[in-house]
Design an enzyme around this catalytic site. Structure first.
Site, PDB file in Angstrom:
ATOM      1  CG  ASP A  49      -0.465   0.310   2.309  1.00  0.00           C
ATOM      2  OD1 ASP A  49       1.002   0.014   2.419  1.00  0.00           O
ATOM      3  OD2 ASP A  49      -1.181  -0.530   3.349  1.00  0.00           O
ATOM      4  CB  SER A  50       5.048   1.615  -0.200  1.00  0.00           C
ATOM      5  OG  SER A  50       4.028   0.898  -1.149  1.00  0.00           O
ATOM      6  CG  ASP A  74       0.356  -4.167   2.137  1.00  0.00           C
ATOM      7  OD1 ASP A  74       0.969  -4.873   2.589  1.00  0.00           O
ATOM      8  OD2 ASP A  74       1.343  -3.112   1.934  1.00  0.00           O
ATOM      9  CE  LYS A  96       3.320  -5.867   3.621  1.00  0.00           C
ATOM     10  NZ  LYS A  96       3.280  -5.093   4.413  1.00  0.00           N
ATOM     11  CD  GLU A 135       0.710  -1.610   8.099  1.00  0.00           C
ATOM     12  OE1 GLU A 135       0.540  -0.833   8.909  1.00  0.00           O
ATOM     13  OE2 GLU A 135       1.030  -1.187   6.917  1.00  0.00           O
ATOM     14  CD  GLU A 150       7.992   0.096   7.411  1.00  0.00           C
ATOM     15  OE1 GLU A 150       6.933  -0.968   6.694  1.00  0.00           O
ATOM     16  OE2 GLU A 150       7.851   0.808   7.101  1.00  0.00           O
TER      17      GLU A 150
END
Ligand code: KIV
Length: 257
Positions: A47-48, A86, A115, A117, A185
């Site tokens: 999602d960057s 993501d 993925k 978080e 991260e």
């Protein structure tokens, strides 16, 4: 069909099996075609993309539809690669929404894994449920950009004792829940090494030192595709922003002659 699967990825943890896992982000079809022809192990449609493709200040504004659009484009180009997408902010705020949104993203994009978080009780329950449903899940702890407003910025995690203990517990809980690998991260390098040693599943670091099982970088940082300097842990191998600018300027000049 991807030549890698979660069983092989888990095995890469056995140090003698292979070299460290290498993962890069990717957001578009043509770059995906290129990466598909390389030895890269894993592709992350992060999602960057909110930052580097859509120009947002952070990843919070990225939507499920954005992820479906970009992840399916990448998967169409990277047919032989293990592609992870993501789950964006807010799409796994409850068990019900997590299951519904994950199935939609997984089915529509055709990627191999998702993925998410964090490592709260809700997150580990979601990972367990998704894994049981047949969706492999990669964990992500340390700096979790979707919580930037709660964290109060971007900084290294796992320096203080209570933070180290919390990260170790989080990593263990994600493993028990069924995550097949975990992104660390901006985790202090000694804490990353400790977590890596304690886990059976691979750790994939970004700005977290060398003592991890794999590394991930944002491809736009690695190639310096953007106008700003990449984060200090990424040494760009090119400056494609300047290169492309020079080429366009030369084209424009020559076209006027
Ligand atoms: O969104 C992303 O690109 C990521 C990586 C930085 C791990 O989550």
């Amino acid at each position: 069909m991807s030549i890698l699967n979660t069983r092989k990825i888990r095995k890469s943890k056995l140090k003698n099996e292979s070299r460290p896992l290498q993962m890069l982000t990717c957001y578009d079809y043509q770059t995906a075609c290129l990466l598909n022809e390389t030895d890269l192990d894993l592709i992350l449609v992060g999602d960057s993309l909110g930052n580097v493709i859509l120009g947002y200040e952070n990843t919070v504004q990225v939507t499920l539809n954005d992820m479906i659009t970009f992840a399916s484009a990448v998967k169409r180009g990277a047919k032989d690669k293990f592609v992870i997408a993501d789950l964006p902010f807010g799409t796994y705020a409850t068990m019900e929404s997590a299951v519904e949104n994950s199935i939609e993203l997984f089915q529509k994009s055709n990627v191999e894994a998702l993925k998410l978080e964090g490592a709260t009780e809700l997150h580990t329950s979601i990972i367990k449920r998704l894994t049981e449903t047949g969706i492999p899940v990669m964990g992500h702890i340390g700096l979790t950009p979707q919580s930037v407003h709660q964290l109060g910025g971007y900084y290294t995690h796992g320096k203080k004792e209570e933070d180290i203990d919390r990260l170790i517990l989080s990593a263990k809980n994600l493993q028990v829940a069924g995550a097949f690998a975990i992104v660390l991260e901006c985790v202090d390098k000694e804490t990353s090494a400790k977590i890596t040693e304690l886990l059976d599943i691979p750790t994939i670091g970004i700005g977290s030192g060398k003592e991890v099982d794999g590394q991930v970088l944002v491809i736009n940082d690695l190639l310096k595709l953007g106008p700003t300097m990449p984060p200090s842990f990424c040494k760009p191998i090119a400056n494609l922003y300047d290169e492309k600018k020079k080429l366009i300027e030369s084209y424009l000049t020559n076209n006027h002659e």
